[in-house]
Design an enzyme around this catalytic site. Structure first.
Site, PDB file in Angstrom:
ATOM      1  N   THR A   1      17.189 -38.422  -4.335  1.00 39.66           N
ATOM      2  CA  THR A   1      17.904 -37.144  -4.420  1.00 39.66           C
ATOM      3  C   THR A   1      16.941 -35.990  -4.181  1.00 39.66           C
ATOM      4  OG1 THR A   1      17.322 -36.782  -6.738  1.00 39.66           O
ATOM      5  CG2 THR A   1      19.351 -38.027  -6.285  1.00 39.66           C
ATOM      6  N   ASP A   2      17.494 -34.846  -3.816  1.00 40.03           N
ATOM      7  CA  ASP A   2      16.691 -33.645  -3.969  1.00 40.03           C
ATOM      8  C   ASP A   2      16.592 -33.409  -5.483  1.00 40.03           C
ATOM      9  OD1 ASP A   2      16.470 -30.622  -1.987  1.00 40.03           O
ATOM     10  OD2 ASP A   2      15.267 -31.345  -3.665  1.00 40.03           O
ATOM     11  N   TRP A   3      15.690 -32.586  -5.875  1.00 36.19           N
ATOM     12  CA  TRP A   3      15.371 -32.484  -7.307  1.00 36.19           C
ATOM     13  C   TRP A   3      16.474 -31.740  -8.059  1.00 36.19           C
ATOM     14  CZ3 TRP A   3      12.460 -35.315  -4.787  1.00 36.19           C
ATOM     15  CH2 TRP A   3      11.339 -35.963  -5.296  1.00 36.19           C
TER      16      TRP A   3
END
Ligand code: GLC
Length: 727
Positions: free
Chosen positions: A258-260
């Site tokens: 995932t993106d953060w």
């Protein structure tokens, strides 16, 4: 005893005890299956989410290592603290800062992209990182997007050709590239939730191709999901984007990270293809009794769903299988090289890419190159002449071993000249710890600049954008198309006292140029990293002949841009939804089809020499679908300096059943020629590349009939048009 048995078994499987490993015919997947059988549910789930800001757990009991990740696309970021965004303040993590990816794209040179990936991969390996969180290939849709500087421009074909060699270079080091942000993260404003709606044609013809190439040609080992939503589902757990397109249609066998903080739902994350959850908001190791990472969506919440039978454990096994496959390719492959850091070789790669990416936009009366032996007085004005650009900008920030500023580069190369310098304007105190002169105020800065402009034989105005918030920076978009910080006003004052003025634009986005007719020359120099000043001086002095070409269109005004032609719903959206109403007509596709003259065209860039393209031919006149079109031509360097030219091939479907752009880039080749030298060039285009995406059949469709092949040195400068027929 039991553990010893497992450790021995595992070591054999991983090959650290090469009793059977060499002659083991076991495939990687069989080894992985064996390992998964050893793991408890908790151990499996621990591998599917962060244990710290930039790492995920291994299985200590079995000697399976942790996975360590690091930003970013332009260099290996300084070490970040375990549980918050602060720096760990190590003293051994300075790196080489390579040019921003818009500069790499502007080289249109896939060989340089491979060199880039190899060098940055060596630094990531040396810093013991298993996943490098880059490159980014989101399409340049609006000039206001804060992160365009991290990406590869407006054209899917260019981005597809440039992303693949970068991945190969990185992954040869046993480090996974992580192509991002999948998909439709084309602005920073509201990035964390905006729901993007667009046609299937635009999705498949414009926004997916670079990711598809990364998977199918680049064999990328990980992909990062984007923050935004697509058709109402978050990209990091989106059934259509991940399960269907990425993992089923494209057969991606790697890990979706995932993106953060981009995970929003346990069940969707479990069922819609999310493999490693990173950055979910936690209260970190604060007063909470439980380790906050156990609160991750794929941690305890998923464990409960499995234990109550709501979700089958095989869902987790699939994730762990992909994670272990990435590990066998990286930190569990004990044959991988050791990497290297901050070597002269890396600085040379950074400089070479910078040299070849700089785009000469205007050069009246051969203002450039400036004779390096000149003793004239040169006034260097502008904050970007000295401002560090490797810090700031968001997650692509770097702690670089050195950053040669434009001023330093100019002072070094023009040692015989009298170099005057004034900051001219200031972007104000920045969050990145810049020391701002105490006597600073706009008037004193301006009067200083005018004073030296009056004394000088020529002025080099080094301005542009910077890495501050609302500039070329992650997290939000630019607030205006014009240059910020009063640069336009300052420039008009300078031009009143010295017409012999050229612009050196340090930026990652197109900007408005109200002064364009009054300045003698313009060089677009991007963000060039550690070797910035050296590469800029290489070009300004003529040591290197510029050959960069624009990877995105410069519109005259913002309203000429496609995304800004359909009101708020098109950009930035209404706060909930956004519609890409320009559809497939992004960038030059829009300008050509709508006949809106750009300030500078996609693919445009000047040289200090001249080239002539003649004798354009195709191998046939009539083609079948399985054919490859071979286009040949002669190119001659008719000037008196060696240089490089980029031959570009655009295609138009003369009669199609659907709207198609007036031209689409389908081939390019960069050619190096000495003065007077000629070469014959061949560019091959598979006929199937002429297809469009038929959103009725949800598949690519090649229509028979006539196509135009347009050969040129920019999307506007077409030198030859050849017609062919597809049967
Ligand atoms: C950021 C960025 C992403 C980066 C990640 C880790 O929000 O969107 O590109 O790799 O988080 O810093």
């Amino acid at each position: 005893m039991k553990n010893l048995f497992f450790i021995i078994l595992l070591s054999i499987l991983i090959g650290t005890i090469p009793l059977f490993a060499q002659n083991s015919s076991e495939s990687m997947d069989q080894k992985i299956e064996e390992i998964i059988k050893q793991l408890s549910l908790k151990e499996k789930l621990d591998m599917c989410h962060a244990q710290s800001k930039f790492s995920s757990k291994g299985v200590p009991r079995l000697g399976i290592p942790e996975i360590w990740m690091s930003d970013g696309p332009h260099g290996v970021r300084a070490e970040i603290a375990w549980d918050d965004w602060s720096h760990a303040n190590w003293t051994n993590d300075s790196c080489t800062a390579f040019p921003a990816l818009t500069c790499l794209a502007a080289t249109f040179n896939p060989e340089l992209s491979y060199k880039y990936g190899k060098a940055i991969g060596e630094e990531a390996r040396y810093r013991k990182k298993d996943i490098l969180l880059g490159p980014g290939v989101n399409i340049y849709r609006t000039p206001l997007n804060g992160r365009n500087f991290e990406y590869m421009g407006e054209d899917p074909y260019l981005a597809s050709k440039m992303v693949v060699p970068y991945i190969h270079g990185v992954q040869e080091n046993g480090v996974a590239a992580c192509v991002k942000h999948y998909v439709l993260n084309n602005q920073e404003h509201w990035r964390d939730h905006i729901n993007v709606e667009l046609s299937d044609r635009a999705l498949y013809e414009i926004y997916l191709p670079a990711f598809k190439a990364a998977v199918q040609e680049g064999n990328v080992w990980s992909i990062m999901g984007a923050y935004n939503q697509y058709r109402g589902q978050y990209c990091c757990h989106n059934e259509l984007l991940v399960n269907k397109i990425l993992k089923r249609d494209w057969e991606f066998d790697g890990v979706l990270v995932t993106d953060w903080g981009a995970t929003h739902d346990t069940k969707q994350a479990a069922l819609y293809g999310l493999d490693i959850e990173m950055g979910t908001g936690t209260d970190g190791l604060t007063s909470s009794s439980k380790n906050a990472y156990d609160n991750y969506y794929l941690a305890n919440p998923l464990r409960k769903m499995i234990e109550n039978g709501e979700i089958d454990e095989s869902v987790v096994d699939e994730k762990v299988k992909r994670i272990l496959r990435l590990m066998f390719r990286t930190n569990m492959d004990n044959s991988r090289p050791f990497g290297s850091m901050n070597s002269q070789e890396h600085f040379d790669v950074a400089r070479e890419i910078a040299q070849e990416g700089i785009v000469l936009l205007k050069n009246e009366n051969n203002f450039f190159p400036i004779d390096p032996e000149t003793t004239k007085t040169i006034a260097v004005i502008g904050e970007n002449a000295t401002r560090m650009m490797t810090i700031g900008g968001g997650s692509s920030e770097l702690k670089t071993i050195h950053e040669i500023s434009p001023l330093e580069g100019i002072q070094k190369r023009f040692a015989n000249a009298k170099i005057l310098h004034a900051m001219g304007y200031s972007s104000g105190p920045s969050a990145y710890g810049r020391v701002i002169p105490s006597k600073l105020n706009a008037d004193s800065l301006q009067s200083e600049a005018i004073k030296i402009a009056k004394q000088a034989d020529m002025v080099l105005f080094v301005g542009g954008l910077n890495k501050n918030h609302h500039q070329d920076c992650e997290g939000d978009d630019r607030l205006q198309f014009s240059l910020p910080f009063g640069q336009d006003e300052l420039l008009s004052e300078i031009l009143k006292v010295n017409q012999n003025t050229a612009i050196v634009l340090v930026s990652g986005n197109a900007v408005k140029m109200p002064w364009i007719s009054k300045v003698k020359a313009i060089a677009q120099v991007w963000y060039l990293g550690s070797e910035a000043g050296n590469a800029i001086a290489d070009i300004l002095s003529g040591d290197v002949n510029p050959s960069g070409k624009l990877p995105f269109t410069f519109p005259v005004k913002l309203e000429d841009n496609a995304a800004h032609s359909f009101g708020e719903i098109s950009y930035p959206g209404d706060g909930v939804n956004q519609e890409y109403k320009e559809d497939i007509l992004v960038g030059y596709r829009w300008h050509d089809t709508k006949n809106i003259k750009p300030l500078f065209a996609f693919g445009y860039g000047l040289s200090y020499t001249d080239f002539e393209i003649t004798n354009v031919k195709t191998d046939k006149k009539i083609y079948q679908e399985e054919d490859v079109i071979s286009i040949t031509c002669e190119i001659k360097n008719t000037g008196n300096l060696s240089g490089k030219e980029l031959i570009q091939v655009y295609v138009n479907d003369v009669k199609s059943s659907v709207l198609r752009p007036l031209k689409e880039l389908k081939g390019f080749k960069k050619v190096s020629l000495n003065s007077g030298e000629s070469k014959s060039i061949q560019i091959d285009i598979p006929v199937k590349d002429l297809a469009f995406f038929d959103d009725k059949k949800m598949n690519w469709k090649l229509e028979t009939g006539q196509f135009k092949l347009m050969i040129g040195t920019s999307s506007k400068n077409i030198i030859n048009t050849t017609k062919i027929d597809v049967e």
